[in-house]
Design an enzyme around this catalytic site. Structure first.
Site, PDB file in Angstrom:
ATOM      1  N   GLU A 192       0.828  -1.187  -0.116  1.00 20.63           N
ATOM      2  CA  GLU A 192       0.091   0.007   0.042  1.00 20.63           C
ATOM      3  C   GLU A 192       0.907   1.304  -0.021  1.00 20.63           C
ATOM      4  O   GLU A 192       1.113   2.027  -0.898  1.00 20.63           O
ATOM      5  CB  GLU A 192      -0.952  -0.088   1.157  1.00 20.63           C
ATOM      6  N   ASP A 270     -12.346  -0.702   1.973  1.00 26.02           N
ATOM      7  CA  ASP A 270     -11.327  -0.547   3.123  1.00 26.02           C
ATOM      8  C   ASP A 270     -11.978   0.163   4.282  1.00 26.02           C
ATOM      9  O   ASP A 270     -12.200  -0.603   5.249  1.00 26.02           O
ATOM     10  CB  ASP A 270     -10.137   0.396   2.489  1.00 26.02           C
TER      11      ASP A 270
HETATM   12  N1  HPA Z   1      -4.064   0.548   5.682  1.00 32.86           N
HETATM   13  C1  HPA Z   1      -3.342  -0.119   6.770  1.00 32.86           C
HETATM   14  N2  HPA Z   1      -4.188  -0.153   8.033  1.00 32.86           N
HETATM   15  C2  HPA Z   1      -5.471   0.109   8.085  1.00 32.86           C
HETATM   16  C3  HPA Z   1      -6.141   0.675   6.848  1.00 32.86           C
HETATM   17  C4  HPA Z   1      -5.365   0.697   5.649  1.00 32.86           C
HETATM   18  O1  HPA Z   1      -5.801   1.135   4.450  1.00 32.86           O
HETATM   19  N3  HPA Z   1      -7.393   0.735   7.188  1.00 32.86           N
HETATM   20  C5  HPA Z   1      -7.535   0.447   8.612  1.00 32.86           C
HETATM   21  N4  HPA Z   1      -6.218  -0.050   9.179  1.00 32.86           N
HETATM   22 ZN    ZN Z   2      -7.134  -2.022   4.713  1.00 32.27          ZN
END
Ligand code: HPA
Ligand code: ZN
Length: 319
Positions: A192, A270
């Site tokens: 990410e 998400d």
């Molecule tokens: N990334 C990492 N941790 C998280 C996310 C995310 O998009 N959403 C909630 N915790």
């Molecule tokens: Zn997430």
């Protein structure tokens, strides 16, 4: 868009809408540092993952009882069903609650109360995925896993989330081995904000079956070739990537390139209360901003069922 779909990347704490946050704050006598839901919504402007996580963890202060967790999950499932979700695999963050003195059993049993009723009440089947906070220690993850043992019949898989950079998957080798030995499925957030190397580690060291996000895999052609060859599902969340500035605008999102490359991509929301849309809204947004045809959207929806932790009969019924 109400095309039938499965949601595979959804943090239940990220479905806490401002209205419910204020209602729970009042019910539990918790003071929120915002005068109104509008003022709270104005705080939803993020510069990166950490700036979001700070607010996401702070607002969890309103979640205290089993009923709070049941109400949170039921509100999510109602919204999801209205947007075509037939199956939802729901992440939760036990350490974010136990650290505030809320017992793990309160969280799991509260969520399970809503999830158990979801097929009948909302026409949605569910799975629960327990995530470890990667910016906490490996020991804390192991302690959390041990504390969850009495509840494992409720939990299908383990995951890994929170601040990614500097917390590689390999840090959690031991707890993933314990989870595998207990018969749990494995997923992890990787790629990410973190580098493609973290995606490789999640596969090689943690043995995950799906990668959550994974968009930075596109920087590494050898990794893409491997993910295509093995058809490893990537649970991509475009609205999140834009709000957390992993991608500049929706029009710049690599989703079309990922599909063109032959990756096994699914489309997910998400933290929909924070990022501006639930599953159907996400389909609508990408259909409007990206060069995707009807066949691409159908492929994304079909992939979501193929990548779900459903057995074959359940998969057919959900579709
Ligand atoms: N990334 C990492 N941790 C998280 C996310 C995310 O998009 N959403 C909630 N915790
Ligand atoms: Zn997430």
């Amino acid at each position: 868009m109400s095309i039938p779909k499965a949601e595979l990347h959804l943090h239940i704490e990220g479905t806490l809408e401002p209205e419910l946050a204020f209602a729970l704050a009042e019910r539990n006598g918790v003071d929120l540092p915002y005068a109104s839901t509008e003022e709270l919504r104005q705080a939803y402007s993020f510069s990166d993952l950490q700036s979001f996580l700070d607010l996401y963890y702070a607002l969890m202060a309103v979640l205290r009882t089993e009923q709070d967790f049941a109400d949170l999950a039921d509100a999510y499932l109602a919204r999801a069903a209205a947007q075509g979700v037939r199956h939802a695999e729901v992440f939760f963050d036990p350490q974010a609650h136990t650290a505030r003195g809320v017992p793990l059993g309160t969280v799991v049993e509260g969520l399970a109360r809503a999830l158990d009723r979801a097929p009948e009440r909302h026409g949605v089947s569910t799975r629960l995925i327990m995530c470890f906070l990667r910016d906490e220690s490996a020991e804390s993850a192991l302690e959390t896993f041990e504390a969850a043992r009495p509840h494992l019949h409720r939990i299908s898989a383990v995951g890994l989330d929170s601040a990614e950079v500097g917390h590689p998957p390999s840090k959690f080798r031991a707890v993933y081995e314990a989870a595998a030995a207990a018969g749990l499925r494995r997923v992890a957030h990787a790629g990410e904000e973190g580098p493609p190397a973290y995606v490789r580690e999640a596969l090689d060291v943690l043995g995950v079956e799906r990668i959550d996000h994974g968009i930075r895999s596109m920087e590494d052609p050898d990794l893409v070739a491997r993910l295509v060859r093995d058809q490893v599902p990537l649970t991509v969340c475009p609205l999140s990537n834009v709000r957390l500035r992993c991608v500049d605008t929706l029009a710049d999102h690599p989703l079309p390139a990922m599909l063109d490359a032959g990756l096994m991509v699914t489309l997910n929301s998400d933290d929909p209360a924070y990022f501006g849309g639930y599953a159907g809204d996400t389909f609508d947004a990408v259909a409007g901003a990206l060069p995707l045809g009807e066949d691409d959207l159908r492929r994304l929806a079909r992939n979501s069922f193929l990548a779900a932790f459903l057995d074959d009969d359940e998969e057919l019924r959900a579709r």
